[in-house]
Write an enzyme that holds these catalytic residues in place. Structure first.
Site, PDB file in Angstrom:
ATOM      1  N   PHE A 171       0.861  -1.189   0.000  1.00 52.54           N
ATOM      2  CA  PHE A 171       0.000   0.000   0.000  1.00 52.54           C
ATOM      3  C   PHE A 171       0.891   1.231   0.000  1.00 52.54           C
ATOM      4  O   PHE A 171       1.714   1.409   0.902  1.00 52.54           O
ATOM      5  CB  PHE A 171      -0.923   0.049   1.222  1.00 52.54           C
ATOM      6  CG  PHE A 171      -1.805   1.269   1.220  1.00 52.54           C
ATOM      7  CD1 PHE A 171      -3.006   1.271   0.532  1.00 52.54           C
ATOM      8  CD2 PHE A 171      -1.419   2.432   1.866  1.00 52.54           C
ATOM      9  CE1 PHE A 171      -3.808   2.403   0.498  1.00 52.54           C
ATOM     10  CE2 PHE A 171      -2.206   3.572   1.845  1.00 52.54           C
ATOM     11  CZ  PHE A 171      -3.408   3.556   1.153  1.00 52.54           C
ATOM     12  N   ASP A 257      10.154   1.802   0.647  1.00 50.22           N
ATOM     13  CA  ASP A 257       9.015   2.625   1.054  1.00 50.22           C
ATOM     14  C   ASP A 257       8.948   2.659   2.581  1.00 50.22           C
ATOM     15  O   ASP A 257       8.371   1.770   3.203  1.00 50.22           O
ATOM     16  CB  ASP A 257       7.732   2.057   0.452  1.00 50.22           C
ATOM     17  CG  ASP A 257       6.492   2.838   0.869  1.00 50.22           C
ATOM     18  OD1 ASP A 257       6.634   3.845   1.597  1.00 50.22           O
ATOM     19  OD2 ASP A 257       5.383   2.436   0.484  1.00 50.22           O
ATOM     20  N   LYS A 286       4.844  10.962   6.023  1.00 49.66           N
ATOM     21  CA  LYS A 286       4.068  10.881   7.259  1.00 49.66           C
ATOM     22  C   LYS A 286       4.736  11.608   8.422  1.00 49.66           C
ATOM     23  O   LYS A 286       4.572  12.807   8.584  1.00 49.66           O
ATOM     24  CB  LYS A 286       3.764   9.417   7.597  1.00 49.66           C
ATOM     25  CG  LYS A 286       2.745   8.780   6.641  1.00 49.66           C
ATOM     26  CD  LYS A 286       2.269   7.458   7.134  1.00 49.66           C
ATOM     27  CE  LYS A 286       1.293   6.778   6.174  1.00 49.66           C
ATOM     28  NZ  LYS A 286       0.001   7.451   6.057  1.00 49.66           N
TER      29      LYS A 286
END
Length: 436
Positions: A171, A257, A286
């Site tokens: 994801f 990632d 984030k």
């Protein structure tokens, strides 16, 4: 009538027409309850999320309060953006100070904050260049673009034949490029045609990965070192080292990632640090923002990053002055306050306590690293994860359902042991006493 008089007359006419239009005005009416907020939001907002039925109005540290004044433990942490907690004073001060000085210029000109951030990032993570973006998914798309261009320029892949390999269960966002790599039908179905040149291999399977990398047109393998959205799935020890060896062997870029798993979340600064390996491209996001202002970054060495030249990639807000100062403050908090070490210690307690205390009739296991964890539920004992999530909310904790059989927990890394143990008590009591 002169030209000037004619234009003045027309302007007067248009002004009168404009003033007579019944334009909407900003409402000063504030909702009085959670139920009213939810009802009003659903009426005017796209239905692309199904939030837990709680309406938050304030946050501080690891806690949040709803509009009725009820206090909650935040064990979602803004999808792992709030590593530093809600409203950290150092980050808020850095943001407000910069807002009063300079917040945006565009990349058409230089400003005096971008080099500060990028010098810090390159030294901290041992890379030579940084590409500044706004969101994690932009970091992912930028990495794919860089890898493709590198494939054509350096690996000499025939034009428009480059392949990028991804792991099952990945994801990295919901743009067309991201969902084209997804194995989740909700993200994938009815959004085609999808981006070509993608291939999916099983996660944590070096044999299948090697089969894919033998294709000389593969330019990159993009993978999460711990799959967060899939439910804190941790690969076998040696998998990351094997990924590094295979990518080197077949001259393929390894895109790491770390948007969710990075910056202390797993108990190491980067999740790949568990195996002391270095990817070719590193994506951060984030928690780089402290949960305050969007910023992401792609890091790599010059031999890869220099395939980008002026005009080949860009972003209006990428690397703006405000984002740079927020990111610098966010990184300072993580390092100076020992959040990486705290995440490791608290994560060990979290998994140990829950694995020992949760009823096996209700929970199969607790998995994860640091403070990115998931409880895998026994669906015979708990068939409705959303009902369980709502019971946790009623008992003062915010968590995140993963599919139909798991709950994910990612509290701020500033959490103390006393706070963590209070949270564990809420989880244990709620799950062990749950009735279908």
């Amino acid at each position: 009538m002169s030209g000037l008089q004619n234009r003045s007359s027309q302007l007067f006419k248009y002004t009168r027409l404009f003033n007579n239009v019944n334009l909407p005005r900003l409402s000063s009416t504030t909702a009085k309850s959670s139920a009213e907020v939810i009802q009003r939001e659903k009426k005017v907002s796209a239905n692309n999320y199904d939030p837990s039925p709680v309406v938050i109005t304030r946050g501080e540290g690891i806690f949040m309060w709803d509009v009725e004044g009820k206090k909650y433990y935040d064990f979602v942490g803004g999808f792992a953006t709030l590593n530093q907690g809600h409203c950290h004073p150092k980050i808020i001060k850095a943001m407000t100070d910069q807002l009063n000085r300079l917040h945006h210029t565009s990349r058409a000109i230089f400003h005096d904050s971008l080099y500060e951030l990028n010098e810090f990032l390159t030294k901290q993570f041992d890379y030579e260049k940084v590409l500044n973006m706004n969101t994690g998914v932009e970091g992912g798309e930028s990495s794919v673009k860089i890898a493709r261009k590198w494939g054509y320029r350096v690996k000499k892949i025939p034009q428009n034949q480059a392949q990028v390999v991804f792991a099952h269960g990945n994801f990295w966002g919901r743009t067309i490029a991201a969902i084209s790599a997804s194995t989740d039908p909700t993200s994938f179905d009815e959004f085609g045609p999808h981006v070509p040149g993608y291939q999916i291999v099983p996660y944590d399977d070096l044999g299948k990965l090697e089969q894919a990398l033998r294709n000389p047109n593969v330019c990159a393998f993009m993978v999460e070192p711990l799959q967060g959205e899939a439910g804190a799935v941790v690969p076998s020890l040696g998998y990351l080292k094997g990924v590094r060896e295979l990518c080197t062997k077949y001259n393929v870029l390894w895109i790491d990632d770390e948007v969710q798993a990075g910056l202390g979340r797993t108990g190491k600064m980067l999740a790949v640090d568990y195996e002391n390996v270095k990817p070719d491209l590193l994506i951060l996001g984030k928690a780089l923002s402290g949960g305050v202002y969007p910023i992401s970054a792609v890091l790599g060495n010059s031999e890869v990053m220099d395939v980008l030249t002026p005009g080949t990639h860009g972003s209006t807000y990428g690397g703006n002055a405000l984002a740079c100062k927020v990111a610098l403050a966010s990184l300072d908090v993580i390092i100076s306050e020992g959040l990486v070490e705290n995440a490791f210690k608290m994560g060990e307690i979290f998994r140990s306590e829950l694995n020992a205390r949760l009823s096996k009739d209700k929970a199969i296991k607790v998995r994860g690293r640091g403070l990115l964890n998931a409880i895998v539920l026994n669906t015979k004992g708990i068939s409705d994860v959303y009902k369980l999530n709502n019971e946790l909310k009623s008992n003062g904790m915010i968590s995140k359902p993963i599919g139909s059989g798991a709950l994910r927990f990612s509290p701020p890394l500033i959490i103390t042991e006393a706070q963590l143990r209070e949270g564990i008590d809420i989880i244990v009591n709620t799950i062990n006493n749950f009735k279908n």
